[in-house]
Design an enzyme around this catalytic site. Structure first.
Site, PDB file in Angstrom:
ATOM      1  N   GLU A 163       0.857  -1.197   0.000  1.00 51.71           N
ATOM      2  CA  GLU A 163       0.000   0.000   0.000  1.00 51.71           C
ATOM      3  C   GLU A 163       0.888   1.241   0.000  1.00 51.71           C
ATOM      4  O   GLU A 163       1.835   1.335   0.780  1.00 51.71           O
ATOM      5  CB  GLU A 163      -0.926  -0.040   1.238  1.00 51.71           C
ATOM      6  CG  GLU A 163      -1.627   1.248   1.593  1.00 51.71           C
ATOM      7  CD  GLU A 163      -2.560   1.813   0.508  1.00 51.71           C
ATOM      8  OE1 GLU A 163      -3.377   1.063  -0.049  1.00 51.71           O
ATOM      9  OE2 GLU A 163      -2.442   3.017   0.219  1.00 51.71           O
TER      10      GLU A 163
ATOM     11  N   HIS B  82     -33.596  -9.681  21.592  1.00 51.15           N
ATOM     12  CA  HIS B  82     -32.513 -10.369  22.289  1.00 51.15           C
ATOM     13  C   HIS B  82     -32.540 -11.853  21.946  1.00 51.15           C
ATOM     14  O   HIS B  82     -33.631 -12.430  21.879  1.00 51.15           O
ATOM     15  CB  HIS B  82     -32.702 -10.196  23.796  1.00 51.15           C
ATOM     16  CG  HIS B  82     -31.653 -10.887  24.599  1.00 51.15           C
ATOM     17  ND1 HIS B  82     -30.357 -10.403  24.690  1.00 51.15           N
ATOM     18  CD2 HIS B  82     -31.686 -12.036  25.315  1.00 51.15           C
ATOM     19  CE1 HIS B  82     -29.649 -11.229  25.449  1.00 51.15           C
ATOM     20  NE2 HIS B  82     -30.430 -12.231  25.842  1.00 51.15           N
TER      21      HIS B  82
END
Ligand code: FAD
Ligand code: NAD
Length: 465
Positions: A206, A444
């Site tokens: 990079e 949940h």
């Protein structure tokens, strides 16, 4: 061939163009779409969909390898895992085939005429298409340019032979033993991680001093850790110089001036994409440019009356869902509806391991815009569902105005977090306040509870940390 006349001509059947044509057809607009390759464009054929298929296959394979090596706390055992990449690619091609056929039938169902071939403007109202059976001239009241984008080629690493673009990587039939990746952006990391999981020795080069420069380092750190765990070497601040003279390696120079020779069977170049602004007769028109992109206004109008442009050819972010939203809007404008670009945010998702999502402003962007902000961050390590999924890495972060608690942005990193992008997007688009998110019952056990908890945290009373 008999000339066709229509109210709307769309050039390019990628996500921008095909959505525009379908919506226009639904609204009764007499519409023609021209495509020189396959319906679905980059996204369906060589981009979003095939890459996500390979990423999923690589994940499954890596999990099986970990089980076989005894690295599995759940007690699942596996023996001698192997991958037949040619078969994986055939499975992936089956998915893209189904989707592109689906696009063709949706276009037909909407009454859109499809012309196959390369379109070229003759003037602002006329386009000639080179079809298999000769030239087809189409005259249209309105024309939408949706020609998309193509990979950027580096002069010292032209595509061909072992130097491949994402398209080449998504059609490999054997896993390369050593893969060098140039560019640690979206594609380099998504595919670099996938090939590392498939068994390649991956080295990423990079130019900048960080991975995924679009996202803040807090979001990218879990990805950097995963790269390290998979044995991927990431050379930051490093310049590529080209292939070695015997073609067996990629030569690069690190920030400290050290020469690196990266042995590679394939070199995947993913240094960005460029808009397709040539090859369709732009020279016959007078279109204003915005840098390398076509200039558009908030209704996707170009500088010429009756000519619109959408998708990657019009600028950043070069994302499929932006192209689709623009396409839908332009179809409605052409049908006579009053529309303009009024989106608060375009969600961005990076399908790395773990996945990253960002909607709206990051803390730094909000501060740079002069906002006084409250930030709430909740870790997946405190989320029950994440524990059951062995996905405790990462967090959800919400950024809100300090005075009235209006949510300015939501970011997160974690396994499967791409699916929370819808909840994040709706919150920003509908102008939610922290209290709206905290006051919504989140089922949940789900990872989405981390979203409500991040809002509670910003309000100063998180329950589970
Ligand atoms: P395109 O999809 O590029 O389509 C343009 C079409 O126009 C093409 O089919 C082309 O053949 C046609 N065309 C061009 N010129 C002519 C002509 N003269 N005549 C006739 N036809 C013409 N985005 C996401 O949002 N999520 C992702 O996960 C994602 N993953 C990606 C992964 C990879 C490997 C790549 C390469 C891209 C990815 N993208 C992703 C980006 C996404 O593919 C693009 O943003 C999107 O395809 C842009 O849509 P578009 O309609 O503007 O253009
Ligand atoms: P990118 O812009 O995401 O990343 C390119 C990277 O290459 C950057 O980090 C840049 O600094 C680096 N670079 C540039 N020149 C270099 C050089 N000479 N040597 C070394 N590094 C260099 O580009 P991409 O990964 O090619 O992807 C193109 C576009 O496709 C993206 O910007 C995005 O719009 C789209 N895309 C989106 C997704 C998604 O939504 N999940 C996935 C893939 C692609």
């Amino acid at each position: 061939m008999k000339e066709i006349t229509c109210k709307l001509l769309v050039i390019g059947a990628g996500p921008g163009g095909y959505v525009c044509a379908i919506r226009a057809g639904q609204l009764g607009v007499d519409t023609v779409i021209v495509e020189m390759a396959k319906p679905g464009g980059t996204c369906l054929n060589i981009g979003c969909i095939p890459s996500k298929a390979i990423i999923h296959a690589a994940d499954d394979f890596a999990k099986t390898v970990a089980m076989a090596a005894g690295r599995n706390a759940m007690g699942i055992k596996a023996d001698n895992p192997a991958i037949d990449l040619a078969k994986t690619m055939a499975w992936k091609d089956g998915i893209t085939g189904r989707l592109t056929m689906g696009v063709s039938s949706l276009l037909k169902k909407a009454g859109v005429k499809i012309v196959v071939g390369r379109a070229k403007f003759r003037d602002g109202k006329t386009v000639a298409v080179e079809t298999e059976t000769g030239e087809q001239v189409i005259r249209a009241e309105n024309i939408v340019i949706a020609t998309g984008s193509a990979p950027v080629e580096l002069p010292m690493l032209p595509f061909g032979g072992k130097v491949i673009s994402s398209t080449g990587a998504l059609s490999l039939t054997e896993v390369p033993e050593r893969l060098a990746v140039v560019g640690a952006g979206y594609i380099g990391l998504e595919l670099g991680l996938a090939f590392a999981k498939l068994g390649s020795k991956v080295t990423i080069v990079e130019a900048l001093d960080r991975i995924l420069p679009l996202y803040d380092t807090q979001l990218t750190q879990p990805v950097a850790r995963r790269l390290a765990a998979l044995g991927v070497e990431v050379l930051l601040g490093t310049k590529v110089k080209g292939p070695s003279s015997n073609g067996e390696a990629l030569l690069a120079e690190t920030g400290s001036g050290e020469e690196r020779r990266i042995a590679a069977d394939r070199i995947l170049v993913t240094v960005g994409r460029k808009p397709v602004t040539e090859g369709w007769g732009r020279e016959e028109l007078e279109l204003d440019m915005d840098g390398r992109f076509l200039r558009i206004d908030e209704q996707c109008r170009t500088s010429m009356r009756g000519i619109y442009a959408i998708g990657d050819v019009t600028g950043e972010p070069m994302l499929a869902h932006r192209a689709m939203a623009q396409g839908e809007m332009v179809a409605e404008i052409i049908s006579g509806k009053r529309r303009s670009w009024d989106k608060r945010a375009i969600p961005a998702v990076c399908f790395t391991d773990p996945e990253i999502v960002s909607v709206g402003m990051s803390p730094d962007e909000a501060k740079a815009a002069g906002r006084e902000i409250k930030i709430g961050q909740f870790p997946f390590s405190a989320n029950g569902r994440a524990m059951t999924l062995s996905a405790e890495e990462g967090f959800v972060r919400v950024v809100a105005r300090a005075d009235n608690h209006l949510v300015l942005g939501i970011q997160g990193v974690g396994a499967g977090i791409s699916e929370l992008s819808a909840a994040f997007g709706i919150a920003v688009e509908m102008g939610a306040r922290l209290e709206d998110i905290a006051g919504t019952i989140h089922a949940h056990p789900t990872q989405s509870e981390a979203f409500a908890e991040s809002a509670l945290k910003a309000l100063g009373h998180a329950l589970h940390v």
